[in-house]
Enzyme design. Structure first.
Site, PDB file in Angstrom:
ATOM      1  N   ARG A   1       0.819  -1.235   0.000  1.00  0.00           N
ATOM      2  CA  ARG A   1       0.000   0.000   0.000  1.00  0.00           C
ATOM      3  C   ARG A   1       0.842   1.270   0.000  1.00  0.00           C
ATOM      4  NH1 ARG A   1      -2.581  -3.211   3.695  1.00  0.00           N
ATOM      5  NH2 ARG A   1      -4.385  -4.276   2.794  1.00  0.00           N
TER       6      ARG A   1
ATOM      7  N   LYS B   1       1.602  11.907  -9.986  1.00  0.00           N
ATOM      8  CA  LYS B   1       0.731  11.057 -10.809  1.00  0.00           C
ATOM      9  C   LYS B   1       1.561   9.889 -11.316  1.00  0.00           C
ATOM     10  CE  LYS B   1      -2.768  14.141 -12.681  1.00  0.00           C
ATOM     11  NZ  LYS B   1      -3.390  14.614 -13.934  1.00  0.00           N
TER      12      LYS B   1
ATOM     13  N   GLU C   1       6.395  20.608 -23.330  1.00  0.00           N
ATOM     14  CA  GLU C   1       5.809  20.806 -21.993  1.00  0.00           C
ATOM     15  C   GLU C   1       6.339  22.114 -21.374  1.00  0.00           C
ATOM     16  OE1 GLU C   1       3.439  18.746 -20.913  1.00  0.00           O
ATOM     17  OE2 GLU C   1       3.826  16.771 -21.811  1.00  0.00           O
TER      18      GLU C   1
ATOM     19  N   LYS D   1       4.941  24.058 -12.072  1.00  0.00           N
ATOM     20  CA  LYS D   1       4.184  22.835 -11.814  1.00  0.00           C
ATOM     21  C   LYS D   1       3.987  22.657 -10.312  1.00  0.00           C
ATOM     22  CE  LYS D   1       3.122  18.150 -12.785  1.00  0.00           C
ATOM     23  NZ  LYS D   1       3.191  17.007 -13.685  1.00  0.00           N
TER      24      LYS D   1
ATOM     25  N   GLU E   1      -6.215  17.209  -8.499  1.00  0.00           N
ATOM     26  CA  GLU E   1      -6.884  17.695  -9.695  1.00  0.00           C
ATOM     27  C   GLU E   1      -8.394  17.831  -9.522  1.00  0.00           C
ATOM     28  OE1 GLU E   1      -5.102  16.334 -13.393  1.00  0.00           O
ATOM     29  OE2 GLU E   1      -6.999  16.665 -14.424  1.00  0.00           O
TER      30      GLU E   1
ATOM     31  N   ARG F   1      -5.486  22.145 -11.183  1.00  0.00           N
ATOM     32  CA  ARG F   1      -4.421  21.304 -11.742  1.00  0.00           C
ATOM     33  C   ARG F   1      -4.714  20.890 -13.185  1.00  0.00           C
ATOM     34  NH1 ARG F   1      -0.851  16.346  -9.076  1.00  0.00           N
ATOM     35  NH2 ARG F   1       0.218  15.841 -11.018  1.00  0.00           N
TER      36      ARG F   1
ATOM     37  N   ASN G   1      -3.185  20.144 -18.269  1.00  0.00           N
ATOM     38  CA  ASN G   1      -3.552  19.303 -19.418  1.00  0.00           C
ATOM     39  C   ASN G   1      -3.764  20.118 -20.690  1.00  0.00           C
ATOM     40  OD1 ASN G   1      -3.556  16.921 -17.881  1.00  0.00           O
ATOM     41  ND2 ASN G   1      -5.590  17.415 -17.097  1.00  0.00           N
TER      42      ASN G   1
ATOM     43  N   HIS H   1      -3.548  18.588 -24.085  1.00  0.00           N
ATOM     44  CA  HIS H   1      -3.486  17.138 -23.887  1.00  0.00           C
ATOM     45  C   HIS H   1      -4.729  16.397 -24.353  1.00  0.00           C
ATOM     46  CE1 HIS H   1       0.179  18.013 -21.782  1.00  0.00           C
ATOM     47  NE2 HIS H   1       0.362  16.758 -21.452  1.00  0.00           N
TER      48      HIS H   1
ATOM     49  N   HIS I   1      -3.528  13.622 -26.572  1.00  0.00           N
ATOM     50  CA  HIS I   1      -3.756  12.196 -26.304  1.00  0.00           C
ATOM     51  C   HIS I   1      -4.508  11.546 -27.456  1.00  0.00           C
ATOM     52  CE1 HIS I   1      -3.304  12.640 -21.635  1.00  0.00           C
ATOM     53  NE2 HIS I   1      -2.143  12.498 -22.246  1.00  0.00           N
TER      54      HIS I   1
ATOM     55  N   HIS J   1       4.877  11.760 -27.074  1.00  0.00           N
ATOM     56  CA  HIS J   1       3.902  12.479 -26.257  1.00  0.00           C
ATOM     57  C   HIS J   1       4.038  14.003 -26.442  1.00  0.00           C
ATOM     58  CE1 HIS J   1       1.370  13.386 -22.807  1.00  0.00           C
ATOM     59  NE2 HIS J   1       2.335  14.161 -22.334  1.00  0.00           N
TER      60      HIS J   1
HETATM   61  N1  NAD Z   1       3.001  11.381 -14.437  1.00  0.00           N
HETATM   62  C1  NAD Z   1       2.819  12.520 -15.066  1.00  0.00           C
HETATM   63  O1  NAD Z   1       2.407  13.513 -14.477  1.00  0.00           O
HETATM   64  C2  NAD Z   1       3.176  12.592 -16.519  1.00  0.00           C
HETATM   65  C3  NAD Z   1       3.253  13.840 -17.152  1.00  0.00           C
HETATM   66  C4  NAD Z   1       3.665  13.881 -18.476  1.00  0.00           C
HETATM   67  C5  NAD Z   1       3.972  12.706 -19.147  1.00  0.00           C
HETATM   68  N2  NAD Z   1       3.865  11.505 -18.512  1.00  0.00           N
HETATM   69  C6  NAD Z   1       4.204  10.249 -19.185  1.00  0.00           C
HETATM   70  O2  NAD Z   1       5.587  10.277 -19.519  1.00  0.00           O
HETATM   71  C7  NAD Z   1       5.808   9.389 -20.608  1.00  0.00           C
HETATM   72  C8  NAD Z   1       6.739  10.028 -21.589  1.00  0.00           C
HETATM   73  O3  NAD Z   1       7.970  10.267 -20.952  1.00  0.00           O
HETATM   74  P1  NAD Z   1       9.300  10.560 -21.779  1.00  0.00           P
HETATM   75  O4  NAD Z   1       9.010  11.531 -22.817  1.00  0.00           O
HETATM   76  O5  NAD Z   1      10.350  10.810 -20.796  1.00  0.00           O
HETATM   77  O6  NAD Z   1       9.540   9.184 -22.572  1.00  0.00           O
HETATM   78  P2  NAD Z   1      10.397   7.884 -22.251  1.00  0.00           P
HETATM   79  O7  NAD Z   1      10.413   7.569 -20.827  1.00  0.00           O
HETATM   80  O8  NAD Z   1       9.918   6.828 -23.189  1.00  0.00           O
HETATM   81  O9  NAD Z   1      11.880   8.316 -22.691  1.00  0.00           O
HETATM   82  C9  NAD Z   1      12.131   8.606 -24.036  1.00  0.00           C
HETATM   83  C10 NAD Z   1      13.316   7.787 -24.566  1.00  0.00           C
HETATM   84  O10 NAD Z   1      14.539   8.336 -24.094  1.00  0.00           O
HETATM   85  C11 NAD Z   1      15.330   7.335 -23.470  1.00  0.00           C
HETATM   86  N3  NAD Z   1      16.125   8.029 -22.471  1.00  0.00           N
HETATM   87  C12 NAD Z   1      15.743   8.478 -21.266  1.00  0.00           C
HETATM   88  N4  NAD Z   1      16.695   9.203 -20.700  1.00  0.00           N
HETATM   89  C13 NAD Z   1      17.734   9.214 -21.555  1.00  0.00           C
HETATM   90  C14 NAD Z   1      19.009   9.831 -21.538  1.00  0.00           C
HETATM   91  N5  NAD Z   1      19.387  10.626 -20.538  1.00  0.00           N
HETATM   92  N6  NAD Z   1      19.840   9.613 -22.588  1.00  0.00           N
HETATM   93  C15 NAD Z   1      19.432   8.852 -23.638  1.00  0.00           C
HETATM   94  N7  NAD Z   1      18.227   8.279 -23.731  1.00  0.00           N
HETATM   95  C16 NAD Z   1      17.379   8.468 -22.692  1.00  0.00           C
HETATM   96  C17 NAD Z   1      14.309   6.362 -22.968  1.00  0.00           C
HETATM   97  O11 NAD Z   1      14.893   5.109 -22.716  1.00  0.00           O
HETATM   98  C18 NAD Z   1      13.327   6.343 -24.133  1.00  0.00           C
HETATM   99  O12 NAD Z   1      13.809   5.544 -25.170  1.00  0.00           O
HETATM  100  C19 NAD Z   1       4.448   9.070 -21.177  1.00  0.00           C
HETATM  101  O13 NAD Z   1       4.119   7.758 -20.810  1.00  0.00           O
HETATM  102  C20 NAD Z   1       3.520  10.060 -20.503  1.00  0.00           C
HETATM  103  O14 NAD Z   1       2.216   9.551 -20.312  1.00  0.00           O
HETATM  104  C21 NAD Z   1       3.478  11.445 -17.215  1.00  0.00           C
HETATM  105 ZN    ZN Z   2       2.228  15.833 -21.077  1.00  0.00          ZN
END
Ligand code: NAD
Ligand code: ZN
Length: 356
Positions: free
Chosen positions: A121, A143, A185, A227, A237, A241, A245, A248, A252, A265
């Protein structure tokens, strides 16, 4: 090089620092006081672990550390992968003194945070984001979650980290396309909450693209501050908050219609912001400034050709739908966003049809 900077996310007894600087993984920062105890599980992936796992392990000297690498990609952001982390926690007899650390981009951070929220948990969790998108957005705010075949982030939990450790040096190895996606972003924060920062981005975009460390550190710091402010005001949210989005609902839907992974994304959000700005009925100079900044970041302000019907269906599945009514985040002007269900339906139809 910019000095290390700390921003606080104020959430009462769940407050935590975001620490931004360089050389932090390798030891310019001591993580130990932010861990629940001596036991750690570091979750990374096949791409990031070979680059940065050893450095992080060096920082965790003195702890008993296990690690697990996930396969790389949004397509692995699912329950099965979360389950692999839970299996590892069970197999290593992790307990309430264990800290789970996410080393990677938003995908690793989201899955790892979700597993940490579920195990017993909720066990302690640390974010070590290594993409620009994760540093300015996904690692902050608690999140966590995974995708369901029927929709993105449909399964999740709120689980705040103990600390977000942002080592800007990790951006050195990040592919340019990923850096540009992260800039979407960053632009979002200026557009929704800080006109002055938006202006700074217009001036400094060339430096950001050139990976100027001071410019990157400023952009990351200001994005995290904005943020953190919004999250502190409305953690779950219930209201404000939702402005995070912006772009988004469209974004999305673009990701969904193109198949996850085709458009990153951030790329989908960039085009989504331009669509949301059009629906906002912004003054045309402001709309032009937003589209120009998106393009200056090397992103497309124009969405891919998708049938309006498909976009609408995809948006209908979006979690931000209240009683079958679509909710949009719109701009009053650059730097000021609001959430509404009251939008011009025929304008929406026009915007969706214009993509073809
Ligand atoms: N939780 C939240 O509030 C929130 C907000 C925005 C986005 N997200 C989520 O985040 C995800 C997207 O994240 P992202 O854009 O970081 O993508 P990702 O995690 O897929 O990373 C992108 C690519 O870069 C590589 N990588 C990461 N760090 C690296 C580095 N320093 N050097 C070389 N390669 C590297 C990864 O292995 C991957 O291939 C989505 O799933 C989205 O839904 C969540
Ligand atoms: Zn986003």
């Amino acid at each position: 090089m910019s000095p290390t900077r700390t921003i606080s996310v104020d959430l009462g007894d769940r407050s935590y620092p975001i620490v931004i600087g360089h050389g932090l993984l390798g030891g310019n920062f001591d993580l130990a006081p932010h861990l629940a105890g001596n036991d750690c599980l570091v979750v990374s992936n096949d791409t990031v672990a070979p680059l940065y796992l050893d450095e992080l392990l060096g920082n965790l000297r003195g702890c008993s550390v296990e690690s697990i690498n996930l396969p790389d990609g949004e397509s692995f952001k699912n329950l099965e992968t979360a389950s692999a982390i839970l299996d590892k926690l069970v197999a290593t007899r992790a307990n309430r003194d264990t800290t789970v650390l996410a080393l990677g981009g938003g995908v690793v951070g989201d899955i790892t945070g979700f597993a940490a929220a579920c195990y017993m948990r909720g066990v302690a969790f640390v974010q070590v984001p290594t993409t620009l998108l994760a540093q300015v957005d996904s690692s902050v705010g608690g999140k966590t979650g995974v995708n369901h075949p029927q929709g993105k982030n449909l399964i999740g939990a709120f689980h705040q980290p103990n600390i977000v450790l942002i080592d800007t040096d990790t951006l050195e190895t990040l592919p340019d396309r990923e850096r540009r996606a992260g800039l979407a972003e960053v632009i979002k924060y200026g557009a929704i909450a800080d006109a002055e920062f938006f202006g700074w981005l217009e001036e400094n975009m060339p430096d950001l693209l050139r990976k100027n460390p001071e410019a990157l550190a400023h952009a990351i710091g200001r994005s995290c501050e904005l943020k953190a402010e919004v999250v502190a005001e409305d953690e779950r949210e219930a209201g404000r908050r939702a402005i995070l989005n912006f772009g988004h609902t469209f974004g999305h839907a673009i990701e969904h219609c193109q198949g996850y992974g085709e458009w990153l994304h951030g790329e989908a959000v960039a085009a989504g912001m331009a669509m949301a700005a059009e629906l906002s009925d912004l003054d045309s100079p402001d709309l032009d400034r937003l589209c120009s900044l998106i393009e200056a970041a090397g992103l497309a302000a124009k969405p891919p050709a998708i049938a309006a019907r498909d976009m609408l269906t995809a948006m209908g599945m979006d979690k931000k739908v209240t009683q079958k009514q679509l909710r949009f985040v719109l701009l009053r002007e650059l730097g000021e966003a609001f959430v509404t269900t009251d939008y011009d339906e025929s304008r929406l139809q026009q915007i969706l049809e214009a993509t073809n």
